[in-house]
Write an enzyme that holds these catalytic residues in place. Sequence first.
Site, short mmCIF file in Angstrom:
data_model
loop_
_atom_site.label_atom_id
_atom_site.label_comp_id
_atom_site.label_asym_id
_atom_site.label_seq_id
_atom_site.Cartn_x
_atom_site.Cartn_y
_atom_site.Cartn_z
N ASP A 1 0.71 -1.17 0.10
CA ASP A 1 -0.29 0.48 0.39
C ASP A 1 0.71 1.35 0.26
OD1 ASP A 1 1.06 -0.09 1.95
OD2 ASP A 1 -0.90 0.30 3.43
N ASP B 1 6.80 0.75 2.08
CA ASP B 1 6.82 -0.10 0.79
C ASP B 1 7.18 0.11 -0.95
OD1 ASP B 1 3.64 -1.14 1.60
OD2 ASP B 1 3.57 0.91 2.34
N ASN C 1 -2.58 2.65 3.74
CA ASN C 1 -1.61 4.00 4.09
C ASN C 1 -2.57 4.82 3.05
OD1 ASN C 1 0.46 3.37 5.20
ND2 ASN C 1 1.07 3.04 3.42
N THR D 1 3.19 -6.14 3.09
CA THR D 1 3.29 -5.03 4.12
C THR D 1 2.32 -3.87 3.97
OG1 THR D 1 4.53 -4.41 1.60
CG2 THR D 1 5.97 -5.50 2.03
N PHE E 1 0.01 -0.89 12.62
CA PHE E 1 -1.13 -0.27 12.12
C PHE E 1 -2.17 -1.24 10.61
CE2 PHE E 1 -1.84 1.50 7.16
CZ PHE E 1 -2.64 2.46 7.73
N ASN E 2 -1.06 -2.11 9.44
CA ASN E 2 -1.52 -2.71 9.20
C ASN E 2 -2.21 -4.04 9.28
OD1 ASN E 2 -0.10 -1.91 7.20
ND2 ASN E 2 1.90 -3.38 6.90
N HIS F 1 9.69 -0.11 7.84
CA HIS F 1 9.16 -0.69 8.43
C HIS F 1 9.38 -1.93 6.54
CE1 HIS F 1 7.69 1.10 11.85
NE2 HIS F 1 7.12 1.31 10.50
N ASP F 2 9.00 -2.21 6.32
CA ASP F 2 8.17 -3.24 4.68
C ASP F 2 9.87 -3.48 4.58
OD1 ASP F 2 5.73 -2.57 5.73
OD2 ASP F 2 5.07 -0.72 3.85
#
Length: 323
Positions: A10, A15, A39, A124, A165-166, A239-240
């Site tokens: 996203d 990402d 996102n 992700t 979040f995810n 993160h991703d």
Amino acid sequence: MPVPIILDCDPGHDDALAIMLAAGDPAVDLLAITTVAGNQTLEKTTLNARRVCTVAGITGVPVAAGCDRPLVQPLSVADDVHGVSGLDGPSFPEPTVGVVREHAVDLIHRLLAEHPEPVTLVPTAPLTNIALLLTRYPQDADRIREIVLMGGSTERGNRTPAAEFNIRTDPEAADIVFRSGVPVTMCGLNVTHQALATPEVVARFEGLGTSLGRTCAELLTFFASTYRTLWGFPSPPLHDPVAVARVIDPGLVRCVDANVVVELNGRYTRGATVVDLHGSTGRPVNARAAMSLDADPFWDRMVAAVRVLGARTHPADRQPPPS
Ligand code: BDR
Ligand code: CA
């Protein structure tokens, strides 16, 4: 042999770099990029995936749009983190990379059937597309080698004090994935917070001397500003790409076996991942929880991928043809 993967994302600043790592590292074979609402709206995350592919010269990898909202609850985007476009910071040219007509879930289903060996899924983003795939095509579970996802945490959350979040964006989808029986590796905040894009890291991207390297530096600079404002981070966690890195070289991301369940009902904790690290619940192991990242080689791989892609797209970096 490179590991065949499908990246479900996203974009999103992190990402965007996950796409580049997946496309630029020789240890993985990126079969498709699928998008989902998270996102930002699906329309924006899909446009952003096309933008990233365009500036990174990623052609020949299908981009397909998937679900435009979570399974049960309304969509709540992360414009506070990623801006109104979902990819604020750099300016992007009009994308030349298109989107295929097939729905993301149908594309993943088809690629799983067509590929000679089982494929690794790397989500992700909220797990809506993956949950829909497993619900609509349960037989596909056998064609998935593993699901290596960014989401959750063994500790606290970021969307709420308890939830990442995810997972918080589509808890019902995450619940389906963790209960699916497919091998799941969870790269949560506890490990992605070890991938800090420090000023030295940003300088490495700038130092590549390519327009793609500069785009990465601009993305990370915007991401740093929101992480500083919202959470007081001196440098933002990327993160991703950690989930992609786990597939590229499992040694980069150390994991432990654990039972993971998703809290669906908590008054204050909906979307939390409850990770039983010490077997205290007696519930069976259903996941690997990532615990630590070897950060220096992780950044080496990330920068190398951007170097490879940037050299393809940046004329000044092209080697002169042999005379
Ligand atoms: C996750 O949420 C999104 O904002 C990021 O892209 C990442 O996938 C981190 O909690
Ligand atoms: Ca994401």
